[in-house]
Design an enzyme around this catalytic site. Structure first.
Site, PDB file in Angstrom:
ATOM      1  N   GLY A 135      36.893 -13.663 -36.576  1.00  0.00           N
ATOM      2  CA  GLY A 135      37.026 -12.273 -35.625  1.00  0.00           C
ATOM      3  C   GLY A 135      36.545 -10.912 -36.629  1.00  0.00           C
ATOM      4  O   GLY A 135      36.300 -10.891 -37.713  1.00  0.00           O
ATOM      5  N   CYS A 136      36.278 -10.018 -35.780  1.00  0.00           N
ATOM      6  CA  CYS A 136      35.755  -8.743 -36.131  1.00  0.00           C
ATOM      7  C   CYS A 136      36.956  -8.066 -37.211  1.00  0.00           C
ATOM      8  O   CYS A 136      36.685  -7.596 -38.215  1.00  0.00           O
ATOM      9  CB  CYS A 136      35.297  -7.785 -34.982  1.00  0.00           C
ATOM     10  N   TYR A 137      38.184  -7.873 -36.595  1.00  0.00           N
ATOM     11  CA  TYR A 137      38.911  -7.240 -37.157  1.00  0.00           C
ATOM     12  C   TYR A 137      39.642  -7.984 -38.622  1.00  0.00           C
ATOM     13  O   TYR A 137      39.636  -7.433 -39.353  1.00  0.00           O
ATOM     14  CB  TYR A 137      40.256  -7.137 -36.401  1.00  0.00           C
ATOM     15  N   THR A 148      37.558 -10.008 -40.273  1.00  0.00           N
ATOM     16  CA  THR A 148      36.569  -9.803 -41.427  1.00  0.00           C
ATOM     17  C   THR A 148      36.776  -8.941 -42.169  1.00  0.00           C
ATOM     18  O   THR A 148      36.730  -8.608 -43.385  1.00  0.00           O
ATOM     19  CB  THR A 148      35.215 -10.011 -40.708  1.00  0.00           C
TER      20      THR A 148
END
Length: 349
Positions: A152-154, A156
């Site tokens: 996921g973005c957060y 990472t």
């Protein structure tokens, strides 16, 4: 190479899907052979994204396993959570490689997935097959894999900020506080009140306080690195900008360390990792400095008075947090240099 790898993108009308198109069009070893949407099948993709007019001429395919198998070697799933649970096993059983950008296979414990995502989990056998593709940390697991779960973005931004310290066990993993902010593209292209211009413009708000579904993903990865359970406080905020994530992380050191020691640890840990850049002392990254790129920039500041370390980690949520990392995983999966097709300079200003 004489024959390019054939790629299909499911969810091509979402922001993650269209970002995959942008990067794959520039990839020397890949050809996009199918762009797929369950909601807009038969329409030209340029109807929804006019900037692709005369660049991507294909009409959108529907989801048809046999059609995909005939057109593609690898499938990217840029779908909402819950879709990949059924779709990924069918694609894998058809002999295709799968890179899933959703959260459906990131958590190895199905019960934890159900608790946080409010969906019935995938079968345990497929959860076990999915390789968690955070390349800088677990990239050794990716070459030759058939099934990648893209982080996921957060997570990472946050995991990369914590990894060197967790791996060395320098910090108390029960007292980590993460204060994270994202641009509105992270909410996808679908309409909702919270991303309505009049609601988000000149506004700054917290959401999913103490219940964001990325919390267990971060804890799972950090615990894996440290070899012990991690429990974090994770608060997310929506910022009135299009792209970018800033994860500001506060950690307590187990024993006194100098700032030089901490910088040396981060630089040695990420040595040779092209997409992680450690700022010099007193320098802190902003989201615009990674805009449109696959970089993660990290700044550090030690408060000698409290013994607490502040870590500031920034990424472009659509690139390193989604499409760029998925292509980085593809590169490792296929045995190519992991930077292939990803060496774009950040867009500035």
């Amino acid at each position: 190479m004489s024959t390019k790898l054939r790629a299909a993108i499911v969810g091509s009308t979402g922001y993650g899907g269209v970002e995959l198109i942008r990067f794959l069009l520039a990839h020397p070893y890949v050809e996009i052979t199918s762009v797929i949407s369950s909601s807009a099948s038969g329409a030209p993709i340029a109807d929804g994204y006019p900037h692709l007019n005369q660049i991507v001429t294909e009409r959108l395919d529907g989801i048809d396993i046999e059609l995909i198998r005939g057109k593609a070697d690898v499938v990217f799933l840029a779908t909402p959570h819950g879709v990949s649970i059924d779709l990924s096993p069918k694609l894998l059983d058809a002999g295709l490689k799968v890179i899933d950008l959703s959260g459906d296979f990131r958590l190895k414990d199905g019960q934890v997935y159900e608790q946080w995502y409010k969906h019935k989990p995938a079968e345990a056998s497929y959860l076990d097959r999915a390789v968690y593709g955070l390349c800088e940390l677990f990239g050794a697991d990716v070459p030759g894999a058939q099934f990648i779960s893209n982080p996921g973005c957060y997570p990472t931004a946050t995991i990369l900020g914590l990894a060197p310290l967790a791996a060395k066990r320098w910090i108390d993993l029960k007292s980590v506080i993460v204060d994270a902010k994202s641009g509105v593209s992270g909410a996808g292209r679908g309409l909702s009140q919270v991303v309505h211009y009049a609601e988000i413009n000149e506004n700054f708000l917290a959401y999913k306080v103490n219940r964001h579904q990325h919390t267990p993903e971060i804890e799972q990865a950090i615990g894996r690195l440290a070899g012990e359970e991690a429990t974090i406080t994770f608060t997310t905020h929506l910022v009135p900008m299009t792209r970018g994530i800033m994860s500001t992380i506060y950690v307590n050191l187990k024993q006194a360390r100098s700032e030089d020691e901490i910088f040396d640890l981060f630089r040695s840990y990420y040595e040779g990792r092209s997409f992680v850049r450690i700022r010099d002392k007193g320098k802190y990254p902003g989201t615009k400095e990674v805009f449109g790129s696959n970089y993660c920039d990290i700044g550090l500041s030690l408060d000698s008075r409290t013994g607490r370390l502040t870590i500031i980690s920034v990424i472009d949520n659509m690139v390193k947090g989604a499409a760029g990392q998925a292509i980085q995983n593809l590169n490792l999966m296929m045995g190519w240099d992991e930077t292939t097709g990803l060496t774009f300079t950040p867009v500035y200003p």
